[in-house]
Design a protein around this motif. Structure first.
Motif, PDB file in Angstrom:
ATOM      1  N   GLU A   3       0.899  -1.116   0.212  1.00  0.00           N
ATOM      2  CA  GLU A   3      -0.067   0.140   0.093  1.00  0.00           C
ATOM      3  C   GLU A   3       0.831   1.220  -0.167  1.00  0.00           C
ATOM      4  OE1 GLU A   3      -3.097   2.412   2.814  1.00  0.00           O
ATOM      5  OE2 GLU A   3      -2.894   0.256   3.529  1.00  0.00           O
ATOM      6  N   LEU A   4       2.151   1.201   0.744  1.00  0.00           N
ATOM      7  CA  LEU A   4       2.855   2.339   0.780  1.00  0.00           C
ATOM      8  C   LEU A   4       3.404   2.522  -0.312  1.00  0.00           C
ATOM      9  CD1 LEU A   4       4.227   4.493   2.467  1.00  0.00           C
ATOM     10  CD2 LEU A   4       6.036   3.033   3.111  1.00  0.00           C
ATOM     11  N   LYS A   5       3.943   1.593  -0.996  1.00  0.00           N
ATOM     12  CA  LYS A   5       4.570   1.858  -2.469  1.00  0.00           C
ATOM     13  C   LYS A   5       3.729   2.108  -3.660  1.00  0.00           C
ATOM     14  CE  LYS A   5       7.789   0.106  -6.045  1.00  0.00           C
ATOM     15  NZ  LYS A   5       7.977   1.274  -6.465  1.00  0.00           N
ATOM     16  N   ALA A   6       2.589   1.563  -3.523  1.00  0.00           N
ATOM     17  CA  ALA A   6       1.544   2.347  -4.609  1.00  0.00           C
ATOM     18  C   ALA A   6       0.961   3.669  -4.187  1.00  0.00           C
ATOM     19  CB  ALA A   6       0.204   1.266  -4.319  1.00  0.00           C
ATOM     20  N   PHE A   7       0.937   4.074  -2.886  1.00  0.00           N
ATOM     21  CA  PHE A   7       0.538   5.511  -2.767  1.00  0.00           C
ATOM     22  C   PHE A   7       1.607   6.344  -3.124  1.00  0.00           C
ATOM     23  CE2 PHE A   7       0.960   8.795   0.441  1.00  0.00           C
ATOM     24  CZ  PHE A   7      -0.161   9.674   0.313  1.00  0.00           C
ATOM     25  N   ILE A   8       2.965   5.962  -2.754  1.00  0.00           N
ATOM     26  CA  ILE A   8       4.134   6.970  -3.188  1.00  0.00           C
ATOM     27  C   ILE A   8       4.278   7.033  -4.807  1.00  0.00           C
ATOM     28  CG2 ILE A   8       6.791   7.099  -3.250  1.00  0.00           C
ATOM     29  CD1 ILE A   8       5.730   7.626  -0.429  1.00  0.00           C
ATOM     30  N   ASP A  18       7.392  17.828 -10.182  1.00  0.00           N
ATOM     31  CA  ASP A  18       7.880  18.378  -8.845  1.00  0.00           C
ATOM     32  C   ASP A  18       7.789  17.428  -7.728  1.00  0.00           C
ATOM     33  OD1 ASP A  18       7.485  21.039  -9.877  1.00  0.00           O
ATOM     34  OD2 ASP A  18       5.233  20.895  -9.475  1.00  0.00           O
ATOM     35  N   ALA A  19       8.163  16.035  -8.115  1.00  0.00           N
ATOM     36  CA  ALA A  19       8.573  15.035  -7.430  1.00  0.00           C
ATOM     37  C   ALA A  19       9.706  14.391  -7.711  1.00  0.00           C
ATOM     38  CB  ALA A  19       6.979  14.215  -7.045  1.00  0.00           C
ATOM     39  N   GLU A  20      10.234  13.687  -6.413  1.00  0.00           N
ATOM     40  CA  GLU A  20      11.389  12.928  -6.594  1.00  0.00           C
ATOM     41  C   GLU A  20      11.502  11.907  -5.763  1.00  0.00           C
ATOM     42  OE1 GLU A  20      16.295  13.468  -7.106  1.00  0.00           O
ATOM     43  OE2 GLU A  20      14.948  14.983  -5.980  1.00  0.00           O
ATOM     44  N   ALA A  21      11.922  10.671  -5.912  1.00  0.00           N
ATOM     45  CA  ALA A  21      12.008   9.671  -4.972  1.00  0.00           C
ATOM     46  C   ALA A  21      13.335   8.963  -5.418  1.00  0.00           C
ATOM     47  CB  ALA A  21      10.970   8.465  -5.406  1.00  0.00           C
ATOM     48  N   VAL A  22      14.301   8.852  -4.320  1.00  0.00           N
ATOM     49  CA  VAL A  22      15.414   8.139  -4.438  1.00  0.00           C
ATOM     50  C   VAL A  22      15.413   6.903  -3.925  1.00  0.00           C
ATOM     51  CG1 VAL A  22      18.006   8.309  -3.595  1.00  0.00           C
ATOM     52  CG2 VAL A  22      16.772  10.305  -3.982  1.00  0.00           C
ATOM     53  N   LEU A  43      12.378   0.713   0.898  1.00  0.00           N
ATOM     54  CA  LEU A  43      12.197   1.054  -0.588  1.00  0.00           C
ATOM     55  C   LEU A  43      12.688   2.092  -0.940  1.00  0.00           C
ATOM     56  CD1 LEU A  43       8.177   0.678  -0.209  1.00  0.00           C
ATOM     57  CD2 LEU A  43       9.729  -0.750  -1.404  1.00  0.00           C
ATOM     58  N   TYR A  44      12.717   3.417  -0.563  1.00  0.00           N
ATOM     59  CA  TYR A  44      13.541   4.529  -0.660  1.00  0.00           C
ATOM     60  C   TYR A  44      14.269   5.140   0.281  1.00  0.00           C
ATOM     61  CZ  TYR A  44       8.835   4.370  -3.362  1.00  0.00           C
ATOM     62  OH  TYR A  44       7.870   3.870  -3.964  1.00  0.00           O
ATOM     63  N   ASP A  45      14.958   6.032  -0.501  1.00  0.00           N
ATOM     64  CA  ASP A  45      16.140   6.616   0.565  1.00  0.00           C
ATOM     65  C   ASP A  45      15.602   8.004   0.958  1.00  0.00           C
ATOM     66  OD1 ASP A  45      19.055   7.079   1.506  1.00  0.00           O
ATOM     67  OD2 ASP A  45      18.856   9.006   0.401  1.00  0.00           O
ATOM     68  N   SER A  46      14.877   8.690   0.116  1.00  0.00           N
ATOM     69  CA  SER A  46      14.119   9.834   0.292  1.00  0.00           C
ATOM     70  C   SER A  46      13.197  10.098  -0.693  1.00  0.00           C
ATOM     71  CB  SER A  46      15.086  11.041   0.540  1.00  0.00           C
ATOM     72  OG  SER A  46      15.507  11.331  -0.811  1.00  0.00           O
ATOM     73  N   VAL A  47      12.281  10.943  -0.336  1.00  0.00           N
ATOM     74  CA  VAL A  47      11.280  11.539  -1.392  1.00  0.00           C
ATOM     75  C   VAL A  47      10.851  13.053  -1.235  1.00  0.00           C
ATOM     76  CG1 VAL A  47       9.826   9.173  -1.714  1.00  0.00           C
ATOM     77  CG2 VAL A  47       9.125  10.897  -0.021  1.00  0.00           C
ATOM     78  N   ARG A  48      10.589  13.679  -2.218  1.00  0.00           N
ATOM     79  CA  ARG A  48      10.185  14.863  -2.300  1.00  0.00           C
ATOM     80  C   ARG A  48       9.079  15.136  -3.107  1.00  0.00           C
ATOM     81  NH1 ARG A  48      10.638  18.747  -5.662  1.00  0.00           N
ATOM     82  NH2 ARG A  48      12.055  17.595  -7.048  1.00  0.00           N
ATOM     83  N   PHE A  49       8.073  16.213  -2.644  1.00  0.00           N
ATOM     84  CA  PHE A  49       6.798  16.449  -3.371  1.00  0.00           C
ATOM     85  C   PHE A  49       6.603  17.828  -2.899  1.00  0.00           C
ATOM     86  CE2 PHE A  49       6.026  11.995  -1.858  1.00  0.00           C
ATOM     87  CZ  PHE A  49       6.038  11.397  -2.950  1.00  0.00           C
TER      88      PHE A  49
END
Length: 136
Positions: A3-8, A18-22, A43-49
């Protein structure tokens, strides 16, 4: 897919430019990361929205260990809203009596930290709704 991965992934598509996921690094030390954030950091190092971001684990660990009131409040600071008015926090001592473990906390209000969300999808979802309301 979780659910978390689908949401991100949905947010990344919605805010594409305007978004980035590392992606998570294979050698990241997650031993100091609270369990409720373990799936995200696997799953991710960081995300930016446009409405907020989640920091890389090494920054979150350093910030949480070094800064007050996070140490004394047993709060793990892992991100902030886009304006950095509100820190995104995870309770180190587990969910409260209502099952909440995440919150957005405005450090300038000098209010106590009260957890409001039970899952990591709820906090960015709340921040996104506020962002949409402010920009409508």
């Amino acid at each position: 897919m979780s659910e978390l991965k689908a949401f991100i992934d949905e947010l990344l598509v919605r805010y594409c430019s305007d978004a980035e996921a590392v992606p998570a690094g294979a050698d990241a030390d997650l031993s100091a990361v609270p369990q409720p954030l373990a799936e995200f950091y696997s799953l991710y190092d960081s995300v930016r929205f446009p409405f907020g971001s989640i920091d890389p684990p090494e920054i979150a660990v350093h910030h949480s260990a070094a800064a007050e009131p996070f140490r004394s409040e047993q709060a793990f600071c892992f991100g902030a809203d886009a304006n950095e008015f509100c820190f995104w926090l995870c309770a180190l001592d587990g969910p409260d009596e209502d099952g909440c473990v995440f919150t957005s906390w405005d450090h300038e209000l000098d209010d106590g930290i009260e957890y409001a969300f039970g899952s990591l999808t709820e906090l960015p979802g709340y921040a996104e709704r506020e962002y949409i309301e402010m920009n409508s």
